[in-house]
Design a protein around this motif. Structure first.
Motif, mmCIF file in Angstrom:
data_model
loop_
_atom_site.group_PDB
_atom_site.id
_atom_site.type_symbol
_atom_site.label_atom_id
_atom_site.label_comp_id
_atom_site.label_asym_id
_atom_site.label_seq_id
_atom_site.Cartn_x
_atom_site.Cartn_y
_atom_site.Cartn_z
ATOM 1 N N LEU A 1 23.774 100.639 -57.404
ATOM 2 C CA LEU A 1 22.478 100.331 -57.770
ATOM 3 C C LEU A 1 21.422 100.620 -56.383
ATOM 4 O O LEU A 1 20.550 100.845 -56.090
ATOM 5 N N ASN A 2 22.254 99.651 -56.175
ATOM 6 C CA ASN A 2 21.694 98.955 -54.289
ATOM 7 C C ASN A 2 21.914 100.406 -53.701
ATOM 8 O O ASN A 2 20.526 100.355 -52.276
ATOM 9 N N LYS A 3 23.272 100.534 -53.745
ATOM 10 C CA LYS A 3 23.174 101.706 -53.147
ATOM 11 C C LYS A 3 21.965 103.550 -53.472
ATOM 12 O O LYS A 3 21.442 103.770 -52.563
ATOM 13 N N ALA A 4 21.902 102.792 -54.996
ATOM 14 C CA ALA A 4 20.858 104.301 -55.483
ATOM 15 C C ALA A 4 19.486 103.739 -54.857
ATOM 16 O O ALA A 4 18.724 105.118 -54.495
ATOM 17 N N VAL A 5 19.240 102.823 -54.671
ATOM 18 C CA VAL A 5 17.828 102.081 -54.202
ATOM 19 C C VAL A 5 17.774 102.343 -52.792
ATOM 20 O O VAL A 5 16.699 102.282 -52.169
ATOM 21 N N SER A 6 18.361 102.258 -51.956
ATOM 22 C CA SER A 6 18.922 102.010 -50.821
ATOM 23 C C SER A 6 18.212 103.694 -49.986
ATOM 24 O O SER A 6 17.422 103.859 -49.283
ATOM 25 N N GLU A 7 18.939 104.446 -51.481
ATOM 26 C CA GLU A 7 18.340 105.672 -50.758
ATOM 27 C C GLU A 7 16.832 106.610 -52.012
ATOM 28 O O GLU A 7 16.498 107.978 -51.183
ATOM 29 N N ASN A 8 15.955 105.135 -52.823
ATOM 30 C CA ASN A 8 15.150 106.532 -52.635
ATOM 31 C C ASN A 8 13.816 105.012 -52.682
ATOM 32 O O ASN A 8 13.820 104.167 -52.998
ATOM 33 N N SER A 9 12.926 105.499 -52.222
ATOM 34 C CA SER A 9 12.427 104.943 -51.559
ATOM 35 C C SER A 9 10.458 104.392 -52.395
ATOM 36 O O SER A 9 10.728 103.220 -52.298
ATOM 37 N N SER A 10 10.901 105.092 -53.817
ATOM 38 C CA SER A 10 9.803 105.005 -54.748
ATOM 39 C C SER A 10 10.370 103.374 -55.412
ATOM 40 O O SER A 10 9.882 102.979 -55.987
ATOM 41 N N ALA A 11 12.400 103.350 -55.293
ATOM 42 C CA ALA A 11 12.594 101.952 -56.737
ATOM 43 C C ALA A 11 12.655 101.196 -55.203
ATOM 44 O O ALA A 11 12.734 99.822 -55.474
ATOM 45 N N ALA A 12 12.157 101.253 -53.781
ATOM 46 C CA ALA A 12 12.834 100.219 -53.124
ATOM 47 C C ALA A 12 11.949 99.216 -53.252
ATOM 48 O O ALA A 12 10.361 98.648 -53.332
#
Length: 230
Positions: free
Chosen positions: A70-81
């Motif tokens: 999840l942390n990796k996926a969020v780091s690759e998606n600015s809208s989720a940061a």
């Protein structure tokens, strides 16, 4: 080594190998990164209903894997940061499959650990009244819940949810949950069970019904009541 221990050693190795690969790529975690919650009990404390080896693998490998991914996926998606876990889950249709699967996995397991307890509890009078009002009796609720857990094809979860002030039972596939805006049955989870094979296979093999039956020996009814209050 007997047959059961041999099977366990193979399964443990397979689980570890699969999850270590997914966690191999490291990156710098932000200050608000998601973390694995500590359990309010020891891995051994839920025996004999859930064995210590299953608990250790489930928590330290599977749940940790969801957190890492999840942390990796969020780091690759600015809208989720910077979004809270609950915000991600409630608005999951805005995000990709990686956030849906791993965000759901993190939320579901964090919820699941809290509703398990090595100490036997019973529903309070207030919660019992809600159960009787909406299901007829605790036995009827358990029967309906067990059916939902048993009939969920493949991997998923069964839930008791609060929907428009009433308790209902539903199930979700994979790591989805009733908070998600894509859920068929939406509501606030108050009780839930993980019916992925990794939750029970070392002890119960293919006997999911036995695992679901044993689950009732561990339900933390005090936490269930807290969940009803939001």
């Amino acid at each position: 080594m007997n047959r059961n221990n041999f099977l366990k050693s193979i399964l443990v190795g397979a689980f570890a190998s699969k999850l270590d690969v997914s966690q191999a790529k490291s990156f710098i975690l932000p200050a608000d990164a998601f973390t694995l919650p500590e359990l309010p009990y020891k891995y051994t404390d839920l025996e004999p209903n859930i064995d210590a080896m299953t608990m250790e693998i489930h928590h330290s490998r599977h749940h940790q894997g969801y957190v890492n991914n999840l942390n990796k996926a969020v780091s690759e998606n600015s809208s989720a940061a910077g979004k809270s876990l609950e915000s991600l889950v409630k608005n999951i249709s805005k995000y990709n499959t990686a956030i849906r699967n791993n965000g759901g996995g993190h939320w579901n397991h964090s919820f699941f650990w809290k509703i398990l307890s090595p100490k036997a509890t019973t529903p309070s009078d207030k919660l019992q009244s809600m159960i009787v009002r909406d299901f007829g009796s605790l036995d009827k609720m358990q029967t309906e819940f067990n059916a939902a857990a048993g009939s969920r094809f493949g991997s998923g979860w069964a839930w008791v949810i609060l929907q428009n002030g009433k308790l209902k039972i539903c199930s979700t596939p994979n790591q989805d949950n009733p908070l998600m805006d894509i859920a068929e049955q939406k509501g606030t989870p108050v009780l839930g069970i993980d019916v992925w094979e990794h939750a029970y296979y070392l002890k119960y093999q293919n006997k999911r019904a036995d695992y679901v039956k044993a689950f009732w020996n561990l339900v933390n009814w005090e936490q269930v009541e807290k969940n009803c209050k939001g």
